[in-house]
Design an enzyme around this catalytic site. Structure first.
Site, PDB file in Angstrom:
ATOM      1  N   CYS A 126      24.678  76.196  39.387  1.00  0.00           N
ATOM      2  CA  CYS A 126      24.495  77.564  40.390  1.00  0.00           C
ATOM      3  C   CYS A 126      23.878  78.074  38.709  1.00  0.00           C
ATOM      4  O   CYS A 126      23.988  78.762  37.428  1.00  0.00           O
ATOM      5  CB  CYS A 126      25.684  78.158  40.389  1.00  0.00           C
ATOM      6  SG  CYS A 126      25.378  80.220  40.573  1.00  0.00           S
ATOM      7  N   LEU A 127      22.703  78.273  38.625  1.00  0.00           N
ATOM      8  CA  LEU A 127      21.883  78.733  37.486  1.00  0.00           C
ATOM      9  C   LEU A 127      21.204  79.161  38.099  1.00  0.00           C
ATOM     10  O   LEU A 127      19.224  79.085  38.201  1.00  0.00           O
ATOM     11  CB  LEU A 127      22.101  77.417  36.035  1.00  0.00           C
ATOM     12  CG  LEU A 127      20.724  77.745  34.756  1.00  0.00           C
ATOM     13  CD1 LEU A 127      21.516  78.501  34.719  1.00  0.00           C
ATOM     14  CD2 LEU A 127      20.061  76.879  34.095  1.00  0.00           C
TER      15      LEU A 127
END
Length: 195
Positions: free
Chosen positions: A119-120
């Protein structure tokens, strides 16, 4: 008649092979006796530039397990020296698409979520072609030093981080030591300090 047809086919094949070998010889001579150089795609050229300009944090290393001929697939190891995940070692696999930098690399890690997703935001909606591999690596290190409970993949962990950071830290330590948190067992990722 059939023998003549087969002989013609064999002769035709031999002539084509001879022409291919002659062309290879010409190419070799044109390259100073070296084998022909593979032409790089725009994505490979940009990735070469990104790698040449890498300014890795002290906590990161990069390896190319397939050697220098496959720069589009590599691994980045992150060893946080602060925060909840300090002393751990986390390995990320990068797969750079041919359309890079117009498409972001795919980055996987088995412990980020159970499917290996990371999750970036720069790997999703905030990706722009002006960003580079260095940006992603710094983003990954930031995930470990400053986890963001407002944009989680694991909503349960994010809630725990917001509501009870001490229990969150305990769960992280337990998981990193190779334990079970809830119904999920985690492989040990804390390195031996004597290695």
């Amino acid at each position: 008649m059939e023998e003549s047809s087969n002989d013609d086919d064999t002769i035709g094949t031999m002539i084509r092979l001879f022409k291919v070998k002659e062309k290879q010889k010409e190419n070799s001579l044109a390259n100073g006796g070296r084998p022909p150089v593979k032409k790089q795609t725009a994505g490979e050229l940009r990735l070469n530039k990104d790698i040449a300009e890498l300014n890795l944090p002290q906590t990161c290393t990069i390896e190319f397990p397939n050697g220098k001929d496959d720069l589009m697939n590599f691994e980045v190891s992150v060893k946080p020296d602060e925060g909840y995940y300090r002393d751990g070692k986390f390995l990320f696999t990068f797969q750079v698409p041919p359309m890079y930098p117009h498409e972001p690399p795919k980055v996987f890690h088995p412990n980020i979520d159970l499917e290996g997703s990371v999750c970036l935001n720069v790997l999703r909606e905030d990706w722009k072609p002006v960003l580079n591999i260095n940006t992603i690596i710094y983003g990954l290190t930031h995930l470990f030093t400053e986890p963001n409970p407002e944009d989680p993949l694991n909503h349960e962990a994010a809630k725990l981080l917001r509501d009870n950071p001490y229990e969150f830290e305990s769960n992280v330590r337990f998981a990193m030591e190779g334990g079970r948190v809830g119904n999920t067992w985690y492989a040990r990722c804390i390195e031996n300090p004597y290695d």
